[in-house]
Design a protein around this motif. Sequence first.
Motif, PDB file in Angstrom:
ATOM      1  N   PRO A 129       0.813  -1.225   0.000  1.00 22.42           N
ATOM      2  CA  PRO A 129       0.000   0.000   0.000  1.00 22.42           C
ATOM      3  C   PRO A 129       0.844   1.271   0.000  1.00 22.42           C
ATOM      4  O   PRO A 129       2.019   1.263   0.379  1.00 22.42           O
ATOM      5  CB  PRO A 129      -0.793  -0.116   1.296  1.00 22.42           C
ATOM      6  CG  PRO A 129       0.092  -0.918   2.199  1.00 22.42           C
ATOM      7  CD  PRO A 129       0.758  -1.921   1.303  1.00 22.42           C
ATOM      8  N   LEU A 130       0.195   2.362  -0.412  1.00 18.14           N
ATOM      9  CA  LEU A 130       0.793   3.686  -0.363  1.00 18.14           C
ATOM     10  C   LEU A 130       0.026   4.536   0.637  1.00 18.14           C
ATOM     11  O   LEU A 130      -1.183   4.365   0.825  1.00 18.14           O
ATOM     12  CB  LEU A 130       0.753   4.355  -1.737  1.00 18.14           C
ATOM     13  CG  LEU A 130       1.551   3.698  -2.859  1.00 18.14           C
ATOM     14  CD1 LEU A 130       1.304   4.449  -4.173  1.00 18.14           C
ATOM     15  CD2 LEU A 130       3.038   3.679  -2.533  1.00 18.14           C
ATOM     16  N   ALA A 131       0.740   5.460   1.256  1.00 21.54           N
ATOM     17  CA  ALA A 131       0.113   6.458   2.116  1.00 21.54           C
ATOM     18  C   ALA A 131       0.036   7.765   1.345  1.00 21.54           C
ATOM     19  O   ALA A 131       0.810   8.005   0.421  1.00 21.54           O
ATOM     20  CB  ALA A 131       0.913   6.639   3.398  1.00 21.54           C
ATOM     21  N   THR A 132      -0.892   8.619   1.712  1.00 20.47           N
ATOM     22  CA  THR A 132      -1.035   9.917   1.067  1.00 20.47           C
ATOM     23  C   THR A 132      -0.866  11.029   2.104  1.00 20.47           C
ATOM     24  O   THR A 132      -0.972  10.788   3.312  1.00 20.47           O
ATOM     25  CB  THR A 132      -2.395  10.063   0.378  1.00 20.47           C
ATOM     26  OG1 THR A 132      -3.428   9.888   1.352  1.00 20.47           O
ATOM     27  CG2 THR A 132      -2.556   9.013  -0.717  1.00 20.47           C
ATOM     28  N   GLY A 133      -0.635  12.237   1.595  1.00 18.90           N
ATOM     29  CA  GLY A 133      -0.478  13.372   2.492  1.00 18.90           C
ATOM     30  C   GLY A 133       0.895  13.408   3.123  1.00 18.90           C
ATOM     31  O   GLY A 133       1.739  12.536   2.887  1.00 18.90           O
ATOM     32  N   PRO A 134       1.167  14.416   3.957  1.00 18.70           N
ATOM     33  CA  PRO A 134       2.490  14.547   4.570  1.00 18.70           C
ATOM     34  C   PRO A 134       2.677  13.623   5.758  1.00 18.70           C
ATOM     35  O   PRO A 134       1.708  13.128   6.343  1.00 18.70           O
ATOM     36  CB  PRO A 134       2.504  16.015   5.018  1.00 18.70           C
ATOM     37  CG  PRO A 134       1.067  16.307   5.315  1.00 18.70           C
ATOM     38  CD  PRO A 134       0.265  15.526   4.305  1.00 18.70           C
ATOM     39  N   GLU A 135       3.918  13.383   6.111  1.00 13.72           N
ATOM     40  CA  GLU A 135       4.273  12.673   7.338  1.00 13.72           C
ATOM     41  C   GLU A 135       4.915  13.685   8.294  1.00 13.72           C
ATOM     42  O   GLU A 135       5.585  14.633   7.858  1.00 13.72           O
ATOM     43  CB  GLU A 135       5.265  11.538   7.051  1.00 13.72           C
ATOM     44  CG  GLU A 135       4.770  10.513   6.041  1.00 13.72           C
ATOM     45  CD  GLU A 135       3.789   9.514   6.635  1.00 13.72           C
ATOM     46  OE1 GLU A 135       3.602   9.521   7.873  1.00 13.72           O
ATOM     47  OE2 GLU A 135       3.189   8.743   5.852  1.00 13.72           O
ATOM     48  N   HIS A 136       4.710  13.473   9.597  1.00 16.50           N
ATOM     49  CA  HIS A 136       5.230  14.409  10.586  1.00 16.50           C
ATOM     50  C   HIS A 136       6.032  13.646  11.638  1.00 16.50           C
ATOM     51  O   HIS A 136       5.536  13.376  12.739  1.00 16.50           O
ATOM     52  CB  HIS A 136       4.088  15.195  11.232  1.00 16.50           C
ATOM     53  CG  HIS A 136       3.265  15.971  10.256  1.00 16.50           C
ATOM     54  ND1 HIS A 136       3.711  17.139   9.675  1.00 16.50           N
ATOM     55  CD2 HIS A 136       2.028  15.732   9.743  1.00 16.50           C
ATOM     56  CE1 HIS A 136       2.780  17.606   8.857  1.00 16.50           C
ATOM     57  NE2 HIS A 136       1.756  16.772   8.868  1.00 16.50           N
ATOM     58  N   PRO A 137       7.277  13.295  11.313  1.00 14.49           N
ATOM     59  CA  PRO A 137       8.070  12.521  12.269  1.00 14.49           C
ATOM     60  C   PRO A 137       8.496  13.380  13.464  1.00 14.49           C
ATOM     61  O   PRO A 137       8.622  14.602  13.363  1.00 14.49           O
ATOM     62  CB  PRO A 137       9.292  12.104  11.444  1.00 14.49           C
ATOM     63  CG  PRO A 137       9.456  13.212  10.450  1.00 14.49           C
ATOM     64  CD  PRO A 137       8.042  13.624  10.098  1.00 14.49           C
ATOM     65  N   ALA A 138       8.704  12.727  14.593  1.00 11.27           N
ATOM     66  CA  ALA A 138       9.305  13.419  15.724  1.00 11.27           C
ATOM     67  C   ALA A 138      10.728  13.821  15.344  1.00 11.27           C
ATOM     68  O   ALA A 138      11.423  13.096  14.626  1.00 11.27           O
ATOM     69  CB  ALA A 138       9.311  12.503  16.942  1.00 11.27           C
ATOM     70  N   ARG A 139      11.151  14.976  15.816  1.00  9.80           N
ATOM     71  CA  ARG A 139      12.474  15.468  15.463  1.00  9.80           C
ATOM     72  C   ARG A 139      13.550  14.510  15.972  1.00  9.80           C
ATOM     73  O   ARG A 139      13.511  14.040  17.109  1.00  9.80           O
ATOM     74  CB  ARG A 139      12.700  16.859  16.055  1.00  9.80           C
ATOM     75  CG  ARG A 139      14.031  17.476  15.676  1.00  9.80           C
ATOM     76  CD  ARG A 139      14.121  18.921  16.139  1.00  9.80           C
ATOM     77  NE  ARG A 139      15.432  19.454  15.917  1.00  9.80           N
ATOM     78  CZ  ARG A 139      15.886  19.882  14.743  1.00  9.80           C
ATOM     79  NH1 ARG A 139      15.089  19.832  13.685  1.00  9.80           N
ATOM     80  NH2 ARG A 139      17.102  20.366  14.615  1.00  9.80           N
ATOM     81  N   GLY A 140      14.514  14.215  15.100  1.00  6.73           N
ATOM     82  CA  GLY A 140      15.600  13.327  15.463  1.00  6.73           C
ATOM     83  C   GLY A 140      16.757  14.052  16.115  1.00  6.73           C
ATOM     84  O   GLY A 140      16.762  15.287  16.251  1.00  6.73           O
ATOM     85  N   SER A 141      17.763  13.280  16.497  1.00  5.35           N
ATOM     86  CA  SER A 141      18.927  13.860  17.185  1.00  5.35           C
ATOM     87  C   SER A 141      20.240  13.347  16.623  1.00  5.35           C
ATOM     88  O   SER A 141      21.267  13.364  17.300  1.00  5.35           O
ATOM     89  CB  SER A 141      18.847  13.542  18.680  1.00  5.35           C
ATOM     90  OG  SER A 141      18.807  12.136  18.887  1.00  5.35           O
ATOM     91  N   VAL A 142      20.217  12.877  15.365  1.00  7.81           N
ATOM     92  CA  VAL A 142      21.416  12.292  14.773  1.00  7.81           C
ATOM     93  C   VAL A 142      22.560  13.309  14.737  1.00  7.81           C
ATOM     94  O   VAL A 142      22.352  14.516  14.573  1.00  7.81           O
ATOM     95  CB  VAL A 142      21.110  11.788  13.335  1.00  7.81           C
ATOM     96  CG1 VAL A 142      20.831  12.933  12.376  1.00  7.81           C
ATOM     97  CG2 VAL A 142      22.235  10.911  12.820  1.00  7.81           C
ATOM     98  N   THR A 143      23.776  12.803  14.931  1.00 10.17           N
ATOM     99  CA  THR A 143      24.987  13.613  14.793  1.00 10.17           C
ATOM    100  C   THR A 143      25.721  13.140  13.548  1.00 10.17           C
ATOM    101  O   THR A 143      26.102  11.968  13.457  1.00 10.17           O
ATOM    102  CB  THR A 143      25.896  13.473  16.024  1.00 10.17           C
ATOM    103  OG1 THR A 143      25.187  13.946  17.176  1.00 10.17           O
ATOM    104  CG2 THR A 143      27.165  14.293  15.839  1.00 10.17           C
ATOM    105  N   LEU A 144      25.901  14.052  12.591  1.00 10.53           N
ATOM    106  CA  LEU A 144      26.568  13.713  11.342  1.00 10.53           C
ATOM    107  C   LEU A 144      27.985  14.253  11.337  1.00 10.53           C
ATOM    108  O   LEU A 144      28.254  15.326  11.878  1.00 10.53           O
ATOM    109  CB  LEU A 144      25.785  14.283  10.151  1.00 10.53           C
ATOM    110  CG  LEU A 144      24.339  13.821   9.995  1.00 10.53           C
ATOM    111  CD1 LEU A 144      23.732  14.398   8.723  1.00 10.53           C
ATOM    112  CD2 LEU A 144      24.242  12.291   9.981  1.00 10.53           C
TER     113      LEU A 144
END
Length: 277
Positions: A129-144
């Motif tokens: 299946p596909l999802a529609t509309g935007p996604e709103h993830p919780a803000r991450g904390s990755v260090t690049l």
Amino acid sequence: MVPILISAAELHAVLPTVRVLDVRWTLAVPDGRPAYLEGHVPGAVYVDLDSELARHGAPEDGRHPLPDPADLQESARGWGLDDGDTAVVYDGGGNLAAARTWWLLRDAGVADVRLLDGALPAWTAAGYPLATGPEHPARGSVTLRPRRSAVLDIDSAARFPDGGVLLDARAGERYRGETEPVDPRAGHIPGAVSAPTSDNLAGDGTFLPVDRLRERFTALGVSADRPVAAYCGSGVTAAHTVVALTLAGFEPALYPGSWSQWANHPDRPAATGQAPA
């Protein structure tokens, strides 16, 4: 070694546990957000190639210079990426744009980054299946921590064919100088070998098997005892050839400035025709 590719079935099985990124972009349609909103892998976050995977510099820098490390980290946190996450990246077909994200995140120290082999068409062909509309993830904390990979600047790109194999990943007609739809001059870097990105893929948009990729690059002069690097028009699809070379067992470098940088330096020579020189 961490796998580079993940199949649609494999992704479907682990979907809730990975961070999925949708990088729909083409030269003709750079804004992939409308298509993303119409349908994407459930949970996938849209990534804007032009604003998040590149910075905007002078023409002499090329059309898609590498992003500032701090800006890339800010974008990645906005995608919800945390340290230790597995990231799965795809685009609308072939992974020609998604490979840019793969390269940037791997370069920045994200250990597990994979391309959805066959991209979105592989997902839909499997009936998922596909999802529609935007996604709103919780803000991450990755260090690049970018700049871990082998990268060429314009001077090292000019010297590279003297001792290595410099692959031009653009379409053959652009390499030969028969047409140039985007950049100010036609042709290729003297000494570079034509290696169109499309030849990395099978008819269904998946990567060729490893043995066929190795045969392809060996026929172009690539070998274990010679360095190899890739460029394209603006450093985007060259990352796809870096992926293919890595799958084939080589350790390639990337010239991010690519032809769009080279062509904006009038003092740099341009070769035409099928011959490298």
